[in-house]
Design a protein around this motif. Structure first.
Motif, PDB file in Angstrom:
ATOM      1  N   PRO A 159     -31.835  92.342 107.596  1.00 13.03           N
ATOM      2  CA  PRO A 159     -31.850  90.894 107.831  1.00 13.03           C
ATOM      3  C   PRO A 159     -30.812  90.479 108.870  1.00 13.03           C
ATOM      4  CG  PRO A 159     -31.885  91.377 105.480  1.00 13.03           C
ATOM      5  CD  PRO A 159     -31.588  92.670 106.182  1.00 13.03           C
ATOM      6  N   GLU A 160     -31.063  89.392 109.546  1.00 12.80           N
ATOM      7  CA  GLU A 160     -30.226  88.912 110.643  1.00 12.80           C
ATOM      8  C   GLU A 160     -28.760  88.762 110.249  1.00 12.80           C
ATOM      9  OE1 GLU A 160     -29.337  87.244 114.504  1.00 12.80           O
ATOM     10  OE2 GLU A 160     -31.072  88.363 113.771  1.00 12.80           O
ATOM     11  N   ASP A 161     -28.489  88.280 109.042  1.00  8.53           N
ATOM     12  CA  ASP A 161     -27.113  87.977 108.642  1.00  8.53           C
ATOM     13  C   ASP A 161     -26.505  89.023 107.711  1.00  8.53           C
ATOM     14  OD1 ASP A 161     -26.865  85.466 110.030  1.00  8.53           O
ATOM     15  OD2 ASP A 161     -28.216  84.603 108.539  1.00  8.53           O
ATOM     16  N   SER A 162     -27.016  90.247 107.744  1.00  7.18           N
ATOM     17  CA  SER A 162     -26.602  91.231 106.742  1.00  7.18           C
ATOM     18  C   SER A 162     -25.628  92.285 107.243  1.00  7.18           C
ATOM     19  CB  SER A 162     -27.842  91.947 106.192  1.00  7.18           C
ATOM     20  OG  SER A 162     -28.449  92.735 107.211  1.00  7.18           O
ATOM     21  N   VAL A 163     -25.308  92.312 108.536  1.00  5.87           N
ATOM     22  CA  VAL A 163     -24.564  93.445 109.091  1.00  5.87           C
ATOM     23  C   VAL A 163     -23.188  93.587 108.450  1.00  5.87           C
ATOM     24  CG1 VAL A 163     -23.584  94.460 111.172  1.00  5.87           C
ATOM     25  CG2 VAL A 163     -25.815  93.346 111.269  1.00  5.87           C
ATOM     26  N   GLN A 164     -22.440  92.499 108.354  1.00  8.21           N
ATOM     27  CA  GLN A 164     -21.101  92.598 107.768  1.00  8.21           C
ATOM     28  C   GLN A 164     -21.172  93.073 106.324  1.00  8.21           C
ATOM     29  OE1 GLN A 164     -18.649  89.086 108.133  1.00  8.21           O
ATOM     30  NE2 GLN A 164     -17.069  89.891 106.771  1.00  8.21           N
ATOM     31  N   GLU A 165     -22.137  92.573 105.579  1.00  7.31           N
ATOM     32  CA  GLU A 165     -22.271  92.976 104.170  1.00  7.31           C
ATOM     33  C   GLU A 165     -22.562  94.469 104.048  1.00  7.31           C
ATOM     34  OE1 GLU A 165     -24.306  94.376 100.792  1.00  7.31           O
ATOM     35  OE2 GLU A 165     -25.480  93.804 102.568  1.00  7.31           O
ATOM     36  N   ILE A 166     -23.417  95.000 104.916  1.00  7.03           N
ATOM     37  CA  ILE A 166     -23.733  96.436 104.863  1.00  7.03           C
ATOM     38  C   ILE A 166     -22.502  97.253 105.224  1.00  7.03           C
ATOM     39  CG2 ILE A 166     -25.202  98.274 105.767  1.00  7.03           C
ATOM     40  CD1 ILE A 166     -27.259  96.074 106.482  1.00  7.03           C
ATOM     41  N   LEU A 167     -21.798  96.847 106.271  1.00  7.23           N
ATOM     42  CA  LEU A 167     -20.583  97.559 106.673  1.00  7.23           C
ATOM     43  C   LEU A 167     -19.565  97.590 105.541  1.00  7.23           C
ATOM     44  CD1 LEU A 167     -20.212  96.102 110.279  1.00  7.23           C
ATOM     45  CD2 LEU A 167     -20.492  98.527 109.743  1.00  7.23           C
ATOM     46  N   GLU A 168     -19.363  96.460 104.890  1.00  6.22           N
ATOM     47  CA  GLU A 168     -18.365  96.391 103.815  1.00  6.22           C
ATOM     48  C   GLU A 168     -18.808  97.189 102.599  1.00  6.22           C
ATOM     49  OE1 GLU A 168     -16.144  92.170 104.790  1.00  6.22           O
ATOM     50  OE2 GLU A 168     -17.814  92.160 103.352  1.00  6.22           O
ATOM     51  N   ARG A 169     -20.091  97.202 102.335  1.00  5.14           N
ATOM     52  CA  ARG A 169     -20.586  97.987 101.199  1.00  5.14           C
ATOM     53  C   ARG A 169     -20.405  99.480 101.463  1.00  5.14           C
ATOM     54  NH1 ARG A 169     -25.852  99.005 100.651  1.00  5.14           N
ATOM     55  NH2 ARG A 169     -26.424  97.153 101.861  1.00  5.14           N
ATOM     56  N   VAL A 170     -20.638  99.905 102.693  1.00  2.63           N
ATOM     57  CA  VAL A 170     -20.438 101.316 103.041  1.00  2.63           C
ATOM     58  C   VAL A 170     -18.960 101.679 102.960  1.00  2.63           C
ATOM     59  CG1 VAL A 170     -20.593 103.012 104.906  1.00  2.63           C
ATOM     60  CG2 VAL A 170     -22.508 101.461 104.468  1.00  2.63           C
ATOM     61  N   ALA A 171     -18.111 100.804 103.491  1.00  2.30           N
ATOM     62  CA  ALA A 171     -16.672 101.075 103.485  1.00  2.30           C
ATOM     63  C   ALA A 171     -16.076 100.951 102.091  1.00  2.30           C
ATOM     64  CB  ALA A 171     -15.960 100.126 104.441  1.00  2.30           C
ATOM     65  N   GLY A 172     -16.669 100.078 101.271  1.00  2.00           N
ATOM     66  CA  GLY A 172     -16.133  99.856  99.933  1.00  2.00           C
ATOM     67  C   GLY A 172     -14.992  98.869  99.909  1.00  2.00           C
ATOM     68  N   GLY A 173     -14.959  97.945 100.883  1.00  2.00           N
ATOM     69  CA  GLY A 173     -13.876  96.970 100.914  1.00  2.00           C
ATOM     70  C   GLY A 173     -14.075  95.924 101.990  1.00  2.00           C
ATOM     71  N   ASP A 174     -13.082  95.083 102.140  1.00  2.00           N
ATOM     72  CA  ASP A 174     -13.133  93.911 103.008  1.00  2.00           C
ATOM     73  C   ASP A 174     -12.917  94.283 104.479  1.00  2.00           C
ATOM     74  OD1 ASP A 174     -13.014  91.375 104.035  1.00  2.00           O
ATOM     75  OD2 ASP A 174     -10.992  90.950 103.307  1.00  2.00           O
ATOM     76  N   LEU A 175     -13.819  93.799 105.344  1.00  2.00           N
ATOM     77  CA  LEU A 175     -13.683  93.991 106.792  1.00  2.00           C
ATOM     78  C   LEU A 175     -13.680  92.647 107.519  1.00  2.00           C
ATOM     79  CD1 LEU A 175     -16.244  96.931 107.192  1.00  2.00           C
ATOM     80  CD2 LEU A 175     -13.753  97.131 107.155  1.00  2.00           C
ATOM     81  N   CYS A 176     -13.355  91.583 106.778  1.00  2.00           N
ATOM     82  CA  CYS A 176     -13.458  90.228 107.336  1.00  2.00           C
ATOM     83  C   CYS A 176     -12.590  90.042 108.574  1.00  2.00           C
ATOM     84  CB  CYS A 176     -13.063  89.193 106.283  1.00  2.00           C
ATOM     85  SG  CYS A 176     -14.295  88.961 104.994  1.00  2.00           S
ATOM     86  N   ARG A 177     -11.387  90.590 108.561  1.00  2.00           N
ATOM     87  CA  ARG A 177     -10.451  90.306 109.651  1.00  2.00           C
ATOM     88  C   ARG A 177     -10.957  90.853 110.981  1.00  2.00           C
ATOM     89  NH1 ARG A 177      -5.838  92.422 112.204  1.00  2.00           N
ATOM     90  NH2 ARG A 177      -4.333  90.794 112.792  1.00  2.00           N
ATOM     91  N   ILE A 178     -11.329  92.126 111.016  1.00  2.00           N
ATOM     92  CA  ILE A 178     -11.788  92.697 112.280  1.00  2.00           C
ATOM     93  C   ILE A 178     -13.131  92.106 112.685  1.00  2.00           C
ATOM     94  CG2 ILE A 178     -12.888  94.719 111.199  1.00  2.00           C
ATOM     95  CD1 ILE A 178     -12.036  96.311 113.694  1.00  2.00           C
ATOM     96  N   TYR A 179     -13.973  91.769 111.712  1.00  2.00           N
ATOM     97  CA  TYR A 179     -15.275  91.198 112.038  1.00  2.00           C
ATOM     98  C   TYR A 179     -15.110  89.828 112.692  1.00  2.00           C
ATOM     99  CZ  TYR A 179     -20.358  91.172 111.606  1.00  2.00           C
ATOM    100  OH  TYR A 179     -21.704  91.196 111.886  1.00  2.00           O
ATOM    101  N   ALA A 180     -14.248  88.998 112.099  1.00  2.00           N
ATOM    102  CA  ALA A 180     -14.031  87.660 112.651  1.00  2.00           C
ATOM    103  C   ALA A 180     -13.274  87.723 113.972  1.00  2.00           C
ATOM    104  CB  ALA A 180     -13.267  86.802 111.645  1.00  2.00           C
ATOM    105  N   ARG A 181     -12.312  88.619 114.066  1.00  2.00           N
ATOM    106  CA  ARG A 181     -11.435  88.686 115.231  1.00  2.00           C
ATOM    107  C   ARG A 181     -12.124  89.283 116.456  1.00  2.00           C
ATOM    108  NH1 ARG A 181      -5.721  89.545 116.186  1.00  2.00           N
ATOM    109  NH2 ARG A 181      -5.378  90.955 117.950  1.00  2.00           N
ATOM    110  N   SER A 182     -12.863  90.379 116.263  1.00  2.00           N
ATOM    111  CA  SER A 182     -13.295  91.170 117.420  1.00  2.00           C
ATOM    112  C   SER A 182     -14.796  91.392 117.523  1.00  2.00           C
ATOM    113  CB  SER A 182     -12.589  92.533 117.389  1.00  2.00           C
ATOM    114  OG  SER A 182     -11.191  92.371 117.353  1.00  2.00           O
ATOM    115  N   ILE A 183     -15.572  90.887 116.568  1.00  2.00           N
ATOM    116  CA  ILE A 183     -17.032  90.965 116.671  1.00  2.00           C
ATOM    117  C   ILE A 183     -17.603  89.564 116.861  1.00  2.00           C
ATOM    118  CG2 ILE A 183     -19.169  91.583 115.473  1.00  2.00           C
ATOM    119  CD1 ILE A 183     -17.615  93.912 114.198  1.00  2.00           C
ATOM    120  N   GLU A 184     -17.235  88.653 115.951  1.00  2.00           N
ATOM    121  CA  GLU A 184     -17.627  87.258 116.152  1.00  2.00           C
ATOM    122  C   GLU A 184     -16.673  86.553 117.105  1.00  2.00           C
ATOM    123  OE1 GLU A 184     -17.794  85.838 112.136  1.00  2.00           O
ATOM    124  OE2 GLU A 184     -19.938  86.317 111.971  1.00  2.00           O
ATOM    125  N   GLY A 185     -15.466  87.081 117.242  1.00  2.00           N
ATOM    126  CA  GLY A 185     -14.485  86.534 118.165  1.00  2.00           C
ATOM    127  C   GLY A 185     -14.251  87.466 119.338  1.00  2.00           C
TER     128      GLY A 185
END
Length: 494
Positions: A426-452
């Motif tokens: 799904p269009e809005d699922s990439v961060q959720e899949i990444l975090e599920r694979v990693a087993g933890g929070d990836l919000c900072r790098i996602y917001a900073r360097s992917i969406e930002g």
């Protein structure tokens, strides 16, 4: 239900298919196309030539290069053809149940970019000594009938050879089970075309080479095999039965390539050193996973009649560019120093390039390309800056997972959860899949360097594999912990 099924079988012939004959006119530099197909309903037919290419994403409107459309019924009687717009035609069938459409299409590509933003490998070209076709740029289709088989023949100048991953029958006609498969299968033609049949990763491999001295072909084939075998090892197998590299070395080749599910077409510059070719070849090959099979749902069964938009195209391009460097490392075509050296230039420029659109924004902007400048901005983000973020994301995933999982595991997981089930994510699922694979929070790098657009904090991320940054130099720690050494071994695949 039984009656309905019976009527359906009576309405559509069991051998229903689209028969396409393409003649290459090297003097006029045009393709002459004849397309025949059944029209069981006898109703008017909307015929299209694609507006865009999966893998290139931007609007191309290939129909504008086609002209002189005529249509006839099975008895040869002329039918009216209405040109709704450049890419859309309507055949007024008058009850005809068999249709033939004829048209002429000019050769589109004259260089790396033509007509503003059309990339050479996404379209087609006719030169005096070679030609190629990416079928999506030339072959017309009927929406709603994209799953029907196609049979295609090519009339080429005497002495010319043909290379494509499509299978040919005894009469020299090439078959595709659907338009999706046809448009996904480029075809190359030339008199001096060398095809080497071999095996790599336990699967048949063909490497077709044009424009390269015979003594250099073996080195190219060897490099291709090493890339295939390294990728197969990294990914745990290959997602195809047979694959073909179509490699052309021309005076106006720019080192561009376009991925396909079972082959790739790459146009190299004549005289390009081998070391400069491997990155292009590895990138296009790794697209087998990331872009061809792991992608947003809108690419799984694309709508070629309208422009395409998604904020996830960085997954297709930047994840591929990053992981293809791991393939080169595993193939022995670069060493660890060379791997890290590929990130030094973007590392130096990252803090000065925050005005380049973010990965998600650049993905969305592909729908609105108008000039070569737009392509340059896209390339800067996707292939120069964003792979640095992918390195940091990979390392952060490994930190969160205790050194056990990284970005390659994201691709493997998406293959199992989406491709194996015949769907895209799904269009809005990439961060959720990444975090599920990693087993933890990836919000900072996602917001900073992917969406930002801020550069990632690479200096702190490298510690998980026992490395550090000294300016723009990547250096292993002198006394890494056992955990860092284990994470390093998994990161490098050794």
């Amino acid at each position: 239900m039984k009656t309905l099924l019976t009527l359906l079988f009576l309405a559509v012939p069991a051998t229903a298919q689209f028969d396409v004959d393409i003649s290459i006119d090297t003097r006029a530099k045009v393709f002459r196309v004849h397309e025949s197909f059944a029209n069981p309903s006898g109703e008017d037919v909307d015929l299209w030539i694609a507006r865009w290419t999966p893998g290139a994403y931007h609007p191309a409107d290939f129909g504008r290069f086609a002209k002189d459309f005529t249509a006839t019924d099975g008895a040869g009687h002329a039918l009216d053809v209405e040109r709704v717009d450049d890419s859309h035609l309507r055949i007024h069938a008058n009850g005809a149940r068999d249709l033939r459409v004829d048209y002429v299409a000019e050769s589109i590509s004259s260089g790396v970019l033509s007509h503003g933003t059309i990339i050479d490998v996404e379209s087609n070209r006719i030169r005096d000594d070679y030609a190629y076709v990416t079928p999506v740029s030339l072959v017309a289709f009927v929406p709603g009938r994209l799953d029907e088989p196609y049979s295609v023949s090519f009339e080429v100048p005497d002495g010319w050879k043909t290379a494509t991953v499509l299978e040919a029958d005894d009469e020299g006609r090439y078959s595709a089970p659907s338009f999706y498969r046809l448009e996904d299968s480029p075809v190359f033609f030339a008199p001096d075309l060398t095809t080497v049949e071999t095996e790599a990763g336990g699967r048949p491999l063909e490497v077709s080479v044009h424009g390269l001295p015979a003594g250099e072909v073996d080195d190219v084939v060897d490099g291709c095999k090493r890339i295939v075998e390294a990728a197969a090892s990294m990914m745990g197998g290959l997602p195809y039965d047979r694959y073909e590299f179509l490699l052309s070395y021309t005076s106006n080749g720019g080192g561009s390539g376009l991925e396909h599910s079972f082959s790739t077409l790459i146009l190299m510059t004549q005289g390009m050193p081998l070391d400069a070719q491997w990155g292009i070849i590895a990138h296009e090959f790794f697209h087998l996973w990331c872009a061809e099979r792991v992608h947003v749902e809108g690419i799984r069964h694309p709508d070629y009649t309208k422009s395409f938009s998604s904020k996830t195209l960085w997954v297709n391009e930047s994840v591929t560019e990053y992981l293809s460097r791991h393939v080169l490392l595993r193939a022995g075509l670069i060493d660890r120093e060379g791997f890290f050296a590929s990130f030094q230039s973007p590392l130096r420029m990252a803090s000065f390039a925050t005005d380049i659109p973010s990965a998600t924004k650049a993905s969305l902007l592909a729908e609105n390309w108008e000039s070569g400048q737009d392509l340059m901005v896209w390339s800067m983000r996707m292939y120069m800056l964003q792979p640095l973020t992918m390195l940091a994301l990979d390392l952060e995933m490994r930190r969160v997972s205790g050194g056990k999982r990284g970005l390659v595991d994201f691709v493997k997981t998406a293959m199992k959860e989406y491709d194996a089930k015949g769907r895209g994510f799904p269009e809005d699922s990439v961060q959720e899949i990444l975090e599920r694979v990693a087993g933890g929070d990836l919000c900072r790098i996602y917001a900073r360097s992917i969406e930002g657009t801020d550069p990632p904090d690479l200096a702190s991320a490298l510690g998980v594999i026992g490395y550090e940054l000294d300016g723009d130099e990547f250096r292993p720690l002198s006394d890494p912990t056992p955990e860092q050494l284990a994470a390093r071994a998994d990161f490098f695949g050794s």
